[in-house]
Each structure stands twice: as C-alpha cells, then as structure tokens.
Design an enzyme around this catalytic site. Structure first.
Site, mmCIF file in Angstrom:
data_model
loop_
_atom_site.group_PDB
_atom_site.id
_atom_site.type_symbol
_atom_site.label_atom_id
_atom_site.label_comp_id
_atom_site.label_asym_id
_atom_site.label_seq_id
_atom_site.Cartn_x
_atom_site.Cartn_y
_atom_site.Cartn_z
ATOM 1 N N GLU A 1 -2.896 -4.897 -2.789
ATOM 2 C CA GLU A 1 -3.375 -5.890 -3.748
ATOM 3 C C GLU A 1 -3.553 -5.303 -5.143
ATOM 4 O OE1 GLU A 1 -4.660 -4.930 -0.860
ATOM 5 O OE2 GLU A 1 -6.826 -5.282 -0.757
ATOM 6 N N CYS B 1 -10.866 -2.312 -4.226
ATOM 7 C CA CYS B 1 -10.046 -3.477 -4.579
ATOM 8 C C CYS B 1 -10.917 -4.666 -4.968
ATOM 9 C CB CYS B 1 -9.120 -3.857 -3.435
ATOM 10 S SG CYS B 1 -7.756 -2.696 -3.235
ATOM 11 N N CYS C 1 -3.840 0.556 -2.819
ATOM 12 C CA CYS C 1 -3.742 -0.579 -1.907
ATOM 13 C C CYS C 1 -2.724 -1.597 -2.414
ATOM 14 C CB CYS C 1 -5.108 -1.233 -1.749
ATOM 15 S SG CYS C 1 -6.350 -0.129 -1.028
ATOM 16 N N ASN D 1 0.842 -1.192 0.000
ATOM 17 C CA ASN D 1 0.000 0.000 0.000
ATOM 18 C C ASN D 1 0.881 1.247 0.000
ATOM 19 O OD1 ASN D 1 0.517 -0.834 2.808
ATOM 20 N ND2 ASN D 1 -0.904 0.760 3.446
ATOM 21 N N ILE D 2 0.482 2.208 -0.804
ATOM 22 C CA ILE D 2 1.195 3.478 -0.939
ATOM 23 C C ILE D 2 0.177 4.583 -0.678
ATOM 24 C CG2 ILE D 2 2.598 4.942 -2.433
ATOM 25 C CD1 ILE D 2 3.857 2.155 -1.853
ATOM 26 N N GLU D 3 0.295 5.235 0.460
ATOM 27 C CA GLU D 3 -0.669 6.274 0.841
ATOM 28 C C GLU D 3 -0.266 7.631 0.289
ATOM 29 O OE1 GLU D 3 -2.171 4.229 4.992
ATOM 30 O OE2 GLU D 3 -0.971 6.046 5.108
ATOM 31 N N CYS E 1 -10.540 -3.703 0.346
ATOM 32 C CA CYS E 1 -11.550 -2.649 0.413
ATOM 33 C C CYS E 1 -12.510 -2.801 -0.772
ATOM 34 C CB CYS E 1 -10.882 -1.270 0.395
ATOM 35 S SG CYS E 1 -10.174 -0.806 -1.209
#
Length: 119
Positions: free
Chosen positions: A42, A78, A40, A29-31, A75
């Site tokens: 995945e 995703c 996310c 995950n890269i916010e 989520c």
C-alpha cells in the site's frame, strides 16, 4: 500481488490506488533482509501516486489484497502514512480473495498523529 518480492515472509501483498481521473497506480510489498528497509504494497502504491503528482484529494479509493488466510490490514507504519496521504473517508478495500472489507483510514487509525500536532 504477483509482483511482490517476499522471500522472507512468503506473504504477498498487492495494492492499487484509483484516482478520480481514472488513473491507477499499483504497488507490491518488497522485502529486504534488513527488515526496516521493507516497503509494504500500500505504501508502494500511494508513493507511486504521489510521485506522479497526485494528492489526497485526487484519490478515489485504495485496494489492498493479500494471500493470507484472513484479510490483511495495513501495518502501523502504513496506517500512519495513509492517515496523512488519504482523505479520512477515502474507501480502503481489503481482501484476501475470499473475504472483503471496505473501511477507511479514520476507522483504522482513529487517533492519528497529524501534521497539525507538530505546530
């Protein structure tokens, strides 16, 4: 999971797509401060597989690991992406390092919006 960039949630996710030919693609995950721009783990992994020419019929399984107290599940965004980019019965392995659940996108999103709905 170690590659995650999660300065806002401090919730780290790692994912790995395993292809039938043995090739694997990882994601984390890269916010982003603009939350909708976050990606996310995945989706990062599945997009990497597709970016390298693999398609749903080439994918053996997807594993998603998080550092939460309980097993993290994909989520809604995703789930929608995976419903189109995975076969409906492709194993999805979910774990938090203590617990494990094997499921599939058909179970996670039984009434998905699909390409045929656009016709």
């Amino acid at each position: 999971m170690d590659n995650a960039y999660a300065p806002y949630s401090n919730y780290h996710v790692g994912a790995c797509v395993l292809c039938k030919d043995g090739t694997s693609f990882i994601g984390a995950n890269i916010e982003n401060a603009s939350y909708p721009a976050t990606n996310c783990g995945e989706r990062s992994a599945i997009f990497a597989a597709y970016s390298n020419g693999y398609r749903k019929q080439d994918i053996e399984a997807l594993a998603i690991v998080s550092d939460g107290k309980r097993i993290g599940t994909p989520c809604g965004v995703c789930r929608q992406v995976l419903s189109e980019l995975l076969e409906e019965d492709t194993p999805i392995i979910l774990s938090n390092g203590k617990q494990k659940l094997v499921t599939c996108i058909k179970e996670l999103l039984p009434l998905n919006f699909a390409p045929e709905d656009l016709l």
